[in-house]
Design an enzyme around this catalytic site. Structure first.
Site, PDB file in Angstrom:
ATOM      1  N   LYS A 147       0.850  -1.192   0.000  1.00  0.00           N
ATOM      2  CA  LYS A 147       0.000   0.000   0.000  1.00  0.00           C
ATOM      3  C   LYS A 147       0.886   1.242   0.000  1.00  0.00           C
ATOM      4  O   LYS A 147       2.000   1.187   0.514  1.00  0.00           O
ATOM      5  CB  LYS A 147      -0.906   0.003   1.241  1.00  0.00           C
ATOM      6  CG  LYS A 147      -1.732  -1.259   1.453  1.00  0.00           C
ATOM      7  CD  LYS A 147      -2.852  -1.385   0.451  1.00  0.00           C
ATOM      8  CE  LYS A 147      -3.697  -2.635   0.760  1.00  0.00           C
ATOM      9  NZ  LYS A 147      -4.799  -2.801  -0.180  1.00  0.00           N
ATOM     10  N   LYS A 171       2.591  -8.676  -2.254  1.00  0.00           N
ATOM     11  CA  LYS A 171       1.625  -8.803  -3.354  1.00  0.00           C
ATOM     12  C   LYS A 171       1.378  -7.474  -4.043  1.00  0.00           C
ATOM     13  O   LYS A 171       1.245  -6.438  -3.397  1.00  0.00           O
ATOM     14  CB  LYS A 171       0.303  -9.342  -2.786  1.00  0.00           C
ATOM     15  CG  LYS A 171      -0.877  -9.322  -3.744  1.00  0.00           C
ATOM     16  CD  LYS A 171      -2.143  -9.806  -3.057  1.00  0.00           C
ATOM     17  CE  LYS A 171      -3.361  -9.613  -3.937  1.00  0.00           C
ATOM     18  NZ  LYS A 171      -3.699  -8.197  -4.145  1.00  0.00           N
ATOM     19  N   HIS A 181      -6.326 -13.444  -7.933  1.00  0.00           N
ATOM     20  CA  HIS A 181      -7.193 -12.481  -7.259  1.00  0.00           C
ATOM     21  C   HIS A 181      -8.580 -12.546  -7.891  1.00  0.00           C
ATOM     22  O   HIS A 181      -8.705 -12.763  -9.096  1.00  0.00           O
ATOM     23  CB  HIS A 181      -6.627 -11.060  -7.368  1.00  0.00           C
ATOM     24  CG  HIS A 181      -7.256 -10.118  -6.389  1.00  0.00           C
ATOM     25  ND1 HIS A 181      -8.512  -9.581  -6.583  1.00  0.00           N
ATOM     26  CD2 HIS A 181      -6.827  -9.634  -5.191  1.00  0.00           C
ATOM     27  CE1 HIS A 181      -8.814  -8.802  -5.553  1.00  0.00           C
ATOM     28  NE2 HIS A 181      -7.812  -8.824  -4.694  1.00  0.00           N
TER      29      HIS A 181
END
EC number: 4.1.1.39
Length: 443
Positions: free
Chosen positions: A141, A167, A260
């Protein structure tokens, strides 16, 4: 036959028998009128049949209709063709107010036409040399806006701190602020540096999803050339044809494949219309993927415990008995098709670790994005906190302690000798996501 369980809500005045027959016909050989070419084939051999109807408890005008489709209707090894036939057109029927595909039973003969996951759970553990605990991950992030070098730095810090994987977020592809090739290079550097310092095998899910299959394969090939262990794909937005192609490449070239499920809630969240995620999970196991996001039960995303554990078993186990109490409508035999690791991700932090370890068990990936990068001391201490919490929970479980009842106490005890964990416990002690699930079991 492929067996399907549909939740059918007919329009007022339409009998359930007529609605069930219409679903079976439209998703197999039927059309809106009699045509002369019907006489040129054996409709009895090819038509779908609605063989049972049961009312849904507690619902007025809602039924579970069971439909059987002859195997000859489907191309071998093609999830794309299977879905085109079963759900391709029928969901727009005017005679139906709503329609949901709840479950599929895939017969052994059809399962054997699929490669399935590139490697599966046991081969992944052997490649990583990691046993006896869940794997730990982290989504980098902010998901968008970082330069490739800063992104790689965040990857390195998380892996050095004790995580097994980091990831790419699902929407990180190749945008102007960070092109894919730059990201791949800096992430590979971070992986090798972290491996050298920790002595553990590390990985980063490099998202190969792209606008064309050719571009996707180019990215996967570059990842293989860099020697990294795993790539990633958004299987619903990318499509099953692209996903199956990538899964075949990954098996042939020794790459693990992380999946995903971006866009899944558009399809599966409404209880009376769409496709249940357990069907999308089965389809992914056939198409191919070594990991798939499955919800957390305890985090910020939708997922009731019994329903989630039902499709987690469908992902991991070889033989799953029918169990309506967990939403499983059919017994499924996967005939040794490799299993898929469920990934718990979304709004989870160290206080959730005991529950996650108890719910998902060892064969899972627990993925903390904000729960790692939101640590007040930085990324590496956030990773340390998660690794310490996980090791403490696994040790307590192995000693016979009850994680469900003693979880908070186990975390508090571990935090006494880990300042990183103590800081994380303080930051997230009040964070909860207590909302009613939309998709619940029929009572």
């Amino acid at each position: 036959d492929i067996l399907a369980a549909f939740r059918v809500t007919p329009q007022p005045g339409v009998p359930p028998e007529e609605a069930g027959a219409a679903v079976a016909a439209e998703s197999s050989t039927g059309t809106w009128t009699t045509v002369w070419t019907d006489g040129l084939t054996s409709l009895d051999r090819y038509k779908g049949r609605c063989y049972d109807i049961e009312p849904v408890p507690g619902e007025d005008n809602q039924y579970i209709c069971y439909v059987a489709y002859p195997l000859d209707l489907f191309e071998e090894g093609s999830v794309t063709n299977m879905f085109t036939s079963i759900v391709g057109n029928v969901f727009g029927f005017k005679a139906l107010r709503a329609l949901r595909l709840e479950d599929l039973r895939i017969p052994v003969a059809y399962v054997k036409t699929f490669q399935g996951p590139p490697h599966g759970i046991q081969v992944e553990r052997d490649k990583l040399n990691k046993y006896g605990r869940p794997l730990l991950g982290c989504t980098i992030k902010p998901k968008l806006g970082l330069s490739a070098k800063n992104y790689g730095r965040a990857v390195y810090e998380c892996l050095r701190g004790g995580l097994d994987f980091t990831k790419d977020d699902e929407n990180v592809n190749s945008q102007p602020f960070m092109r894919w090739r730059d990201r791949f290079l800096f992430c590979a550097e971070a992986i090798y540096k972290a491996q050298a310092e920790t002595g553990e095998i590390k990985g980063h899910y490099l998202n190969a999803t792209a606008g064309t299959c050719e571009e996707m394969m180019k990215r996967a090939i570059f990842a293989r050339e860099l020697g990294v262990p795993i790539v990633m794909h958004d299987y619903l937005t990318g499509g099953f044809t692209a996903n199956t192609s990538l899964a075949h490449y990954c098996r042939d070239n020794g790459l693990l494949l992380h999946i995903h499920r971006a866009m899944h809630a558009v399809i599966d969240r409404q209880k009376n219309h769409g496709i249940h995620f357990r069907v999308l999970a089965k389809a992914l196991r056939m198409s191919g993927g070594d990991h798939i996001h499955s919800g957390t039960v305890v985090g910020k995303l939708e997922g009731e415990r019994d329903i989630t554990l039902g499709f987690v078993d469908l992902l991991r186990d070889d033989y799953i008995e029918k169990d309506r109490s967990r939403g499983i409508y059919f017994t499924q035999d996967w005939v040794s098709l490799p299993g898929v690791l469920p990934v718990a991700s979304g709004g989870i932090h160290v206080w959730h670790m005991p529950a996650l370890t108890e719910i998902f068990g060892d064969d899972s990936v627990l993925q903390f994005g904000g729960g790692t990068l939101g640590h007040p001391w930085g990324n590496a201490p956030g990773a340390v906190a998660n690794r310490v919490a996980l090791e403490a929970c696994v040790q307590a479980r192995n000693e016979g302690r009850d994680l469900a009842r003693e979880g908070n106490e186990i975390i508090r005890e571990a935090s006494k000798w880990s300042p990183e964990l103590a800081a994380a416990c303080e930051v997230w002690k009040e964070i909860k996501f207590e909302f009613q699930a939309m998709d619940t079991l029929d009572k």
